[in-house]
Design a protein around this motif. Structure first.
Motif, PDB file in Angstrom:
ATOM      1  N   TRP A 191       0.866  -1.177   0.000  1.00 42.70           N
ATOM      2  CA  TRP A 191       0.000   0.000   0.000  1.00 42.70           C
ATOM      3  C   TRP A 191       0.903   1.227   0.000  1.00 42.70           C
ATOM      4  CZ3 TRP A 191      -4.605   2.149  -0.646  1.00 42.70           C
ATOM      5  CH2 TRP A 191      -5.015   3.266   0.071  1.00 42.70           C
ATOM      6  N   SER A 226       0.917   4.521   0.746  1.00 50.68           N
ATOM      7  CA  SER A 226       0.005   5.367   1.529  1.00 50.68           C
ATOM      8  C   SER A 226       0.225   6.856   1.282  1.00 50.68           C
ATOM      9  CB  SER A 226       0.240   5.054   3.012  1.00 50.68           C
ATOM     10  OG  SER A 226      -0.119   6.138   3.836  1.00 50.68           O
ATOM     11  N   GLY A 227      -0.874   7.574   1.092  1.00 51.67           N
ATOM     12  CA  GLY A 227      -0.779   9.032   0.945  1.00 51.67           C
ATOM     13  C   GLY A 227      -0.282   9.691   2.218  1.00 51.67           C
ATOM     14  N   LEU A 228      -0.782   9.188   3.355  1.00 51.92           N
ATOM     15  CA  LEU A 228      -0.352   9.746   4.638  1.00 51.92           C
ATOM     16  C   LEU A 228       1.147   9.575   4.830  1.00 51.92           C
ATOM     17  CD1 LEU A 228      -0.782  10.857   7.519  1.00 51.92           C
ATOM     18  CD2 LEU A 228      -1.281   8.508   8.240  1.00 51.92           C
ATOM     19  N   ASP A 259      -0.780  15.576   4.810  1.00 53.75           N
ATOM     20  CA  ASP A 259      -1.594  14.712   3.944  1.00 53.75           C
ATOM     21  C   ASP A 259      -2.769  15.518   3.370  1.00 53.75           C
ATOM     22  OD1 ASP A 259      -2.610  12.466   2.713  1.00 53.75           O
ATOM     23  OD2 ASP A 259      -3.418  11.555   4.544  1.00 53.75           O
ATOM     24  N   ASP A 288      -2.451   4.784  -2.959  1.00 57.08           N
ATOM     25  CA  ASP A 288      -3.501   5.613  -2.363  1.00 57.08           C
ATOM     26  C   ASP A 288      -3.526   6.896  -3.183  1.00 57.08           C
ATOM     27  OD1 ASP A 288      -5.001   7.326  -0.861  1.00 57.08           O
ATOM     28  OD2 ASP A 288      -3.714   7.244   0.920  1.00 57.08           O
ATOM     29  N   ASN A 328      -6.720  14.146   5.675  1.00 54.92           N
ATOM     30  CA  ASN A 328      -6.680  12.779   6.175  1.00 54.92           C
ATOM     31  C   ASN A 328      -7.982  12.437   6.901  1.00 54.92           C
ATOM     32  OD1 ASN A 328      -5.887  10.734   8.575  1.00 54.92           O
ATOM     33  ND2 ASN A 328      -4.617  10.361   6.770  1.00 54.92           N
ATOM     34  N   SER A 329      -8.397  11.188   6.779  1.00 51.43           N
ATOM     35  CA  SER A 329      -9.694  10.747   7.300  1.00 51.43           C
ATOM     36  C   SER A 329      -9.806  10.880   8.817  1.00 51.43           C
ATOM     37  CB  SER A 329      -9.934   9.286   6.920  1.00 51.43           C
ATOM     38  OG  SER A 329      -9.963   9.156   5.530  1.00 51.43           O
ATOM     39  N   PHE A 330      -8.684  10.976   9.501  1.00 48.51           N
ATOM     40  CA  PHE A 330      -8.737  11.029  10.965  1.00 48.51           C
ATOM     41  C   PHE A 330      -8.569  12.449  11.505  1.00 48.51           C
ATOM     42  CE2 PHE A 330      -6.865   6.618  10.239  1.00 48.51           C
ATOM     43  CZ  PHE A 330      -8.115   6.014  10.232  1.00 48.51           C
ATOM     44  N   ARG A 367     -13.051   4.187  -2.846  1.00 50.24           N
ATOM     45  CA  ARG A 367     -13.094   4.262  -1.371  1.00 50.24           C
ATOM     46  C   ARG A 367     -14.256   5.127  -0.902  1.00 50.24           C
ATOM     47  NH1 ARG A 367      -7.831   6.158   2.046  1.00 50.24           N
ATOM     48  NH2 ARG A 367      -8.825   7.444   3.634  1.00 50.24           N
ATOM     49  N   HIS A 369     -14.227   2.649   4.660  1.00 43.73           N
ATOM     50  CA  HIS A 369     -13.366   3.136   5.738  1.00 43.73           C
ATOM     51  C   HIS A 369     -14.192   3.491   6.969  1.00 43.73           C
ATOM     52  CE1 HIS A 369      -9.619   4.095   7.332  1.00 43.73           C
ATOM     53  NE2 HIS A 369      -9.355   5.271   6.801  1.00 43.73           N
ATOM     54  N   VAL A 425      -9.332  -0.862   6.170  1.00 47.13           N
ATOM     55  CA  VAL A 425      -8.119  -0.276   6.751  1.00 47.13           C
ATOM     56  C   VAL A 425      -8.338  -0.181   8.269  1.00 47.13           C
ATOM     57  CG1 VAL A 425      -6.555   1.721   6.715  1.00 47.13           C
ATOM     58  CG2 VAL A 425      -7.841   1.111   4.644  1.00 47.13           C
ATOM     59  N   THR A 441      -6.931   0.689  10.939  1.00 44.63           N
ATOM     60  CA  THR A 441      -5.995   1.479  11.758  1.00 44.63           C
ATOM     61  C   THR A 441      -6.583   1.783  13.142  1.00 44.63           C
ATOM     62  OG1 THR A 441      -5.064   2.474   9.776  1.00 44.63           O
ATOM     63  CG2 THR A 441      -4.688   3.651  11.829  1.00 44.63           C
ATOM     64  N   ALA A 497      -1.970   0.245   7.178  1.00 41.93           N
ATOM     65  CA  ALA A 497      -1.807   1.435   6.337  1.00 41.93           C
ATOM     66  C   ALA A 497      -0.640   2.361   6.651  1.00 41.93           C
ATOM     67  CB  ALA A 497      -3.101   2.250   6.358  1.00 41.93           C
TER      68      ALA A 497
HETATM   69  C1  SPV Z   1      -3.431   6.444   3.956  1.00 40.03           C
HETATM   70  O1  SPV Z   1      -2.698   5.524   4.368  1.00 40.03           O
HETATM   71  O2  SPV Z   1      -2.998   7.501   3.529  1.00 40.03           O
HETATM   72  C2  SPV Z   1      -4.881   6.288   4.002  1.00 40.03           C
HETATM   73  C3  SPV Z   1      -5.481   5.492   5.040  1.00 40.03           C
HETATM   74  O3  SPV Z   1      -5.546   6.896   3.206  1.00 40.03           O
HETATM   75  S1  SPV Z   1      -5.990   6.594   6.268  1.00 40.03           S
HETATM   76  O4  SPV Z   1      -4.850   7.300   6.764  1.00 40.03           O
HETATM   77  O5  SPV Z   1      -6.599   5.710   7.249  1.00 40.03           O
HETATM   78  O6  SPV Z   1      -6.990   7.491   5.759  1.00 40.03           O
END
Ligand code: SPV
Ligand code: MG
Length: 291
Positions: free
Chosen positions: A40, A42-44, A54, A81, A118-120, A155, A186, A211, A213, A234
């Motif tokens: 993977w 990963s963008g992050l 990110d 990603d 970022n999703s978080f 996604r 997600h 994912v 995480t 991830a």
């Molecule tokens: C990444 O690894 O960049 C993802 C997963 O997109 S997350 O960080 O959970 O969004």
């Protein structure tokens, strides 16, 4: 076998499969050497390793440069990603072309807006893409790939943005019909309840990627039981390297000595081995004049 075909097979296989995060050629090699069948990108973690956020601060061609090193350094397939596809359908289909040229096996795009977050981070305030617009993007990507096995994963960020099961299912189904090879659903919950509910309604319609995480305490058996096709670990290579580098830097700074750190580090031979230095030695014997 082509990397694209390999990734497609992994996604479609009966067994649950795993992708390990990598963010450069070195971490990609380490993941592959440990036995992972895919990576993977990963963008992050690519952005973090470049020292930026990110939020699409690294341009997409800068990401491509990183991917080229990752692809050259490894032989297992890489799933990028691809964030939102770096623009509209036109940017996304050009991305597919450039990824194919670098032997990247597939790309995952998420239904948010460029520039993404970022999703978080502040997830409930994040606007989602219009469903029809996102479906057009998926179709454009599938129509533009020249290798029929190149994988496009769609996604769904509906749970992340605070929408419920219904919105998640509606989006996943629309993206399936638009031609996505798999759906990544997600969740930011620390338990598996959203994924559980989604999987039960989804009923094995199409491969599902997750994912975990945040719900990392859930055993893999549970994902298998729910019918998940692929799990992405991830960000864990980057996070472990941060701890290791912080400890080492701190120790050397404070002690002004290498004595305490040396035995905890990879040896230089380990580094040369990861760089495949032996191959160059052999090639020099073959190609350089003997004297
Ligand atoms: C990444 O690894 O960049 C993802 C997963 O997109 S997350 O960080 O959970 O969004
Ligand atoms: Mg990402």
């Amino acid at each position: 076998m082509k990397k694209t075909t390999r990734l497609k097979q992994l996604i479609r296989s009966e067994e649950i499969e795993f992708l390990m995060e990598a963010h450069n050629g070195l971490s990609g090699k380490i993941a592959e050497n440990c036995g992972f069948k895919g990576i993977w990108a990963s963008g992050l973690t690519i952005s973090a390793s470049l020292g930026v956020r990110d939020n699409n601060e690294a341009s997409w061609t800068q990401v491509l440069d990183v991917l080229e090193f990752m692809s050259d350094a490894t032989s297992v397939p890489i799933l990028l990603d691809g964030d939102t596809g770096y623009g509209n359908f036109n940017n996304a289909r050009r991305l597919v072309k450039k990824l194919e040229q670098r032997s990247i096996a597939g790309v995952c795009i998420e239904d948010k807006l460029f520039p993404k977050t970022n999703s978080f981070i502040k997830s409930e305030m994040q606007p989602l893409a219009n469903i029809d617009e996102f479906c057009g993007k998926i179709k454009a990507m599938k129509d533009s790939q020249t290798d029929e096995d190149f994988v496009v994963v769609a996604r769904v960020e509906a749970f992340i943005a605070g929408w419920g099961l219904e919105e998640s299912l509606q989006r996943a189904e629309a993206y399936r019909q638009a031609g996505a090879d798999a759906i990544l659903i997600h969740s930011k919950r620390s338990d598996v309840t959203e994924i559980d509910a989604f999987m039960k309604e989804w009923a094995f319609r199409h491969p599902i990627v997750i994912v975990p995480t945040k719900y990392y305490k859930t055993p893999v058996d549970k994902f298998e039981e729910l019918g998940v096709s692929m799990v992405i670990w991830a960000n864990h290579n980057l996070r472990s390297s941060i701890v290791a580098m912080q400890q080492t830097s701190k120790q050397i700074f404070e002690q002004k000595s290498l004595i305490q750190v040396e035995e905890n580090l990879a040896t230089l031979d380990d580094v040369f081995h990861l760089q495949n230095a032996d191959e160059l030695k052999e090639a020099e014997k073959k190609y350089l004049p003997a004297n």
